[in-house]
Design a protein around this motif. Sequence first.
Motif: not given
Length: 201
Positions: A18-20, A27-29, A33-34, A73-74
Motif C-alpha cells: 500500500s505504501g509503495a 511519482k516518487l523515486d 517509495m521505500s 516494495i519489490g
Amino acid sequence: MTFFHAFDLLGTLAFAISGALAGRERKLDLFGMSTLAFATAIGGGTIRDMMIGLTPVMWLRDMSYYTVVILGIGCAILFYKRFNILRYSLFLFDTIGIAVFTLIGIERGLGVGLHPIICISLGTITACFGGVLRDTLANQIPIIFKKEIYATACIAGGGVYFLLAHFNLTKDLLYVLTASFIIVVRILSVRYKWSLPFAHD
C-alpha cells in the motif's frame, strides 16, 4: 511460525505494498517509495509497542519484518502494471492491512492484560497510524480524518472480536471472521458511500 505471526506478516506485507503504491502514484523515486512503504508497514505497530512498553519494538527484534517490507516494495515495483487500477489496488491492500493490524493490536493489548476497550483502541491505532504517516509524508490529508468509514470499521471489528470470543471459537477462526468483517464493512462503506457526518452537519 505461528498462525498469529503469519497474520502479522500478512498485514505488514499488505501495508508495505500500500505504501509503495502510494509512492508510485505520486511519482516518487525508489527511496521515497521505500520510505512510504516502511512508514506504512511499521508505523502503527511502533506507536502501539511504545505505548504499552514493549521495547525494543517488534521490527527491531525480528528481521522478518524487514524481509516482508522489502518484498512488498519489490511487488509494487515489478508488478505495478498488473494492478490495472492503481487506486483500487491501493485501497484493497490498505483494507487488508487495517483488518489484520486491528487484530494484532487487540492481541498485543490482551497479552499485557489490558481492558477490552483499551485493546480495541490499540487495535485501531495499530491499523490506522501507519496510514496516517503514509498520507502525511505524501502531503495528503490522512484518510482517518476524512468523512469515511475507516477507523470506525476497526472499532466495530474490535467489538465483533470480543463478541465472538464468547462463543469459544478457535483463535484462527476468530481472526478470520473478525478480519473478514472489517474488510466487508470497509468495502461496503466505499461502495455505498457510507460516512460519518461532518462536525458542522
